[in-house]
Design an enzyme around this catalytic site. Structure first.
Site, PDB file in Angstrom:
ATOM      1  N   ALA A 141      35.426  47.126  27.868  1.00  0.00           N
ATOM      2  CA  ALA A 141      36.346  45.981  27.866  1.00  0.00           C
ATOM      3  C   ALA A 141      35.630  44.678  28.203  1.00  0.00           C
ATOM      4  O   ALA A 141      34.429  44.670  28.498  1.00  0.00           O
ATOM      5  CB  ALA A 141      37.474  46.248  28.844  1.00  0.00           C
ATOM      6  N   HIS A 142      36.378  43.589  28.192  1.00  0.00           N
ATOM      7  CA  HIS A 142      35.759  42.264  28.387  1.00  0.00           C
ATOM      8  C   HIS A 142      35.146  42.117  29.782  1.00  0.00           C
ATOM      9  O   HIS A 142      35.694  42.561  30.766  1.00  0.00           O
ATOM     10  CB  HIS A 142      36.714  41.115  28.098  1.00  0.00           C
ATOM     11  CG  HIS A 142      38.052  41.176  28.733  1.00  0.00           C
ATOM     12  ND1 HIS A 142      39.045  40.273  28.439  1.00  0.00           N
ATOM     13  CD2 HIS A 142      38.604  42.039  29.621  1.00  0.00           C
ATOM     14  CE1 HIS A 142      40.118  40.569  29.136  1.00  0.00           C
ATOM     15  NE2 HIS A 142      39.891  41.619  29.857  1.00  0.00           N
ATOM     16  N   ASN A 143      33.984  41.468  29.773  1.00  0.00           N
ATOM     17  CA  ASN A 143      33.291  41.100  31.006  1.00  0.00           C
ATOM     18  C   ASN A 143      32.767  42.285  31.813  1.00  0.00           C
ATOM     19  O   ASN A 143      32.392  42.127  32.976  1.00  0.00           O
ATOM     20  CB  ASN A 143      34.190  40.206  31.885  1.00  0.00           C
ATOM     21  CG  ASN A 143      34.530  38.924  31.153  1.00  0.00           C
ATOM     22  OD1 ASN A 143      35.631  38.765  30.643  1.00  0.00           O
ATOM     23  ND2 ASN A 143      33.560  38.051  31.021  1.00  0.00           N
TER      24      ASN A 143
END
Lengths: 343, 343, 343
Positions: free
Chosen positions: B237-239
């Site tokens: 997922a993001h980051n």
């Protein structure tokens, strides 16, 4: 790049400025790593300390924190929601020039406002709304319908006859309308395929993540209502029905004919078995297996904790013997009661 | 097909030959199914019996087993690692002739050493290193950067602005840089998208499996450090930040902003929740749900055992009543203590 | 659209008509939402009530229910299986006109009965059977073999040298033959790739769901026997062997070198670890983690129940202390025994 002043921002999005309202903003940033012409936000009080040290040009804060901002700020009761709207304004989605790329192919009418990327393929009898963006390598099957302003990133697949409403965002590798998993079994154990003659009906304002699959219905349609948000690698089986504004995180699977209510949130790595019903406004936490219908709103959980290996070995070996453990307790209770009586 | 002698092998890879060093090798094989001009290896003592019966032309063994080999052998303290290096030598990756296939399209400069396969699409402002191989149907978004000697198998998607270092191997259906799953919620339960303005930064020597997704960051980048190996159908997922040389097996999901250390191994079907931190040198076993940060190296587990259906029914029904069980034990202890005292 | 009478149906598929056998049928339907020229079926007695109210033109029922049908019926001991066969007859798979689309490319001979869709790519030395349908954007690697009458929907990827038998149906995003996940570890924790030199061998009558991945073997082949049915987003690792007519539901993962028997059914979201063996005729229920070989046919389960959040918090916190609980019970037993003796 769009540049706006704080005065222009509140004129459009509301809220109140404290500090110099001619401050110019062109990018969003985190409090921690902000720079020139950036705006950051404070939503979680946990990051309060970063506020005092931020190098953002301005910040978005709730009334309680406005006094602590070292830079001009926009005050609003819901900083995160405000930030979302401003971020959308500053970052409009890419809009490639309309037209059919020379390496694309279409057997349907492509409206003049629509772009069809390199290598994409639009089948026969496809209805494309205005300003649709079809990314490189997408395949739109015969008779599919794509509503106005949809953005299909590279390599999305829509099978024949699938329908999606307006303003959808579909990410790469999504597969809409593949056959549901339906077979009748012969006595020798082999399988006879049930042709999947239903379709997929998806409402407006839906986002579909990368590699997410939504199967077509067996006889009737699989239905995804307005405003549903699906993360990556979600599997939606045939004849599932998902209510409006439900959001589902990555790696979750929903088995056939399950009905999910409106405004639910389902965390990542959950699995919901088939033919059950989840009420509106249900929140399901990470890695929960839902094997029974849920008739009341609320929060549900089912994850099992992980542990250092040696602890796991000691503790989880008992899982195979819980019934024996319960039995031992019953017998202890009985013996103790007898002993107490006999005193 | 490359053919080498044992003498040539040890000249390049080290180790010692016992037996005829002019033995010719052109293929790797298992001990069990080896044939002419093959070399096999013994790493797991469990397969020792197969050594004595092998029909390989030669074998790679640790010093302890050299005496048992019926055929010429290369002796090395780490047979599996040696085998890996030799197998790479005998099986160089395919290198299609450089150039842009007539059905491909590029809006960027394609270095003369680069091959772009049929139907592939390279956007604007893309930086391609030397000897990059872009497989059929790949889509490289505007401004992406692909380092020297990367191999992108068919149908990989890199969104705009994503970056990957040198010598990456990316498998079909991988999606790099799709939007992270970020929304703010309106009071009516509907969602406002947070534009995902961060990117994806991937180091050197990374392998990415089929259908694996690595989302772009919300504001800052998602980061995959050097030497990370990702199997199929992984969701990042993001980051998320993954430390160097960490290897993750298939079907594992890592939620937003999780930080994974260096040299970790994470088995298949694990799920790691967002915003937690895993230390360096942590090993997580199959199907573990990690809901808390792990600050110390070591091995962690969380899988629950499966059982015959009737046993499962009896045992796992108690899971809903563990607290009641603990309570019964506490009451038993109290009653027993009273009884003991009263004696 | 195909239209048939009940008389024509039983002439081909067997069974017995009660009522007007000239009744015309052109579509399948559910009992609940049937209309003109439709045929529905009753298999699950739970839907008996819908039978009496159906507006289908005819129904397929077991002998016991024939009396309750308000419309003409076909009587057969296995209504669902009968329905499957009739549905196949009424819904033949789409057969695009043979030929290579102008935007497709092939370096191999394409038989005149084969269709290759827009943007698809067939490599060198590929063997295509008769009447194969290769959907838009598919990539068939060098030396692959695709048997007669296979249907490859859009955007399937077959790596070099993979083989699939006759009458396969492969859905979009499936990846056949990507590298298995095999690495040897250096002492510094970095990884050396083991080239995956095995292939994938798939039998006849196999269906492969959307985004399902079947990795190539490390040295020898990954094998999927005849009649296996795989749902979406399944991960099959290198050197797995799946026996004939086994059906596996979505999101299940099977780790390397696992051997699955014939005629097994494996529900969704299961995970089977590597190097174990599952006997023939084993049924594994939803979300089970299989960590040991299963040597006997039967049904196995391992899912843990979800609960309302507060209950989960109270109950599942004890999972970390099951061993302590077992210990307390042992000590209670001992103390009680002593007390009983001392009486």
């Amino acid at each position: 790049m769009i540049t706006v002043t704080l005065a222009e921002i509140i004129a459009r999005l509301g809220g109140e400025v404290r500090g110099k309202d001619s401050t110019r903003i062109s990018r969003i940033a985190t409090l921690e790593n902000a720079g020139q012409e950036t705006i950051a936000f404070l939503s979680n009080p946990k990051y309060q300390k970063q506020l005092s040290q931020t190098r953002a040009s301005a910040v978005i804060v709730a009334p309680d924190f406005a006094g602590q901002s070292p830079v001009p700020c926009i005050i609003t009761p819901q900083p995160y929601l405000y930030f979302a709207r401003l971020a959308q304004w500053l970052n409009p989605p890419p809009r490639p020039a309309p037209g059919l790329h020379p390496t694309a192919s279409s057997e349907s009418v492509v409206p003049s406002s629509v772009s069809v990327g390199p290598g994409a393929r639009v089948g026969r009898g496809v209805k494309l709304g205005t300003s649709v963006m079809i990314g490189p390598g997408c395949v739109i099957g015969d008779g599919a319908e794509i509503g106005d302003d949809c953005i299909l990133h590279a390599a999305c697949t829509f099978y024949a006859g699938t329908r999606i409403g307006r303003r959808a965002i579909v990410h790469s590798g999504a597969v809409i309308g593949a056959d549901g998993f339906g077979f009748a079994r012969e006595q020798d154990g082999s399988w006879v395929k049930i042709p999947q003659t239903g379709g997929v009906w998806i409402g407006d304002d839906v986002e579909i993540g990368a590699s997410t699959c939504i199967d077509r219905g067996a006889i009737e349609d699989t239905v995804i209502e307005d405003g549903v948000k699906l993360d990556n690698q979600i599997q939606i089986a045939h004849n599932v029905h998902i209510g409006a504004h439900t959001a589902i995180a990555g790696c979750t699977g929903i088995a056939g004919s399950a009905i999910i209510g409106k405004r639910c949130t389902i965390a990542g790595a959950c699995n919901i078995i088939g033919h059950i019903e989840i009420a509106d406004d249900v929140n399901i936490l990470v890695a929960s297996i839902i094997t029974k219908s849920i008739s009341r709103p609320g929060t549900y959980a089912g994850a099992v904790p992980s542990q250092p290996y040696a602890d796991w070995l000691q503790n989880y070996s008992h899982l195979r013997h819980l019934d024996g453990m319960a039995d031992k307790i019953r017998r202890l209770e009985k013996r103790l009661t007898e002993l107490e009586k006999s005193k």
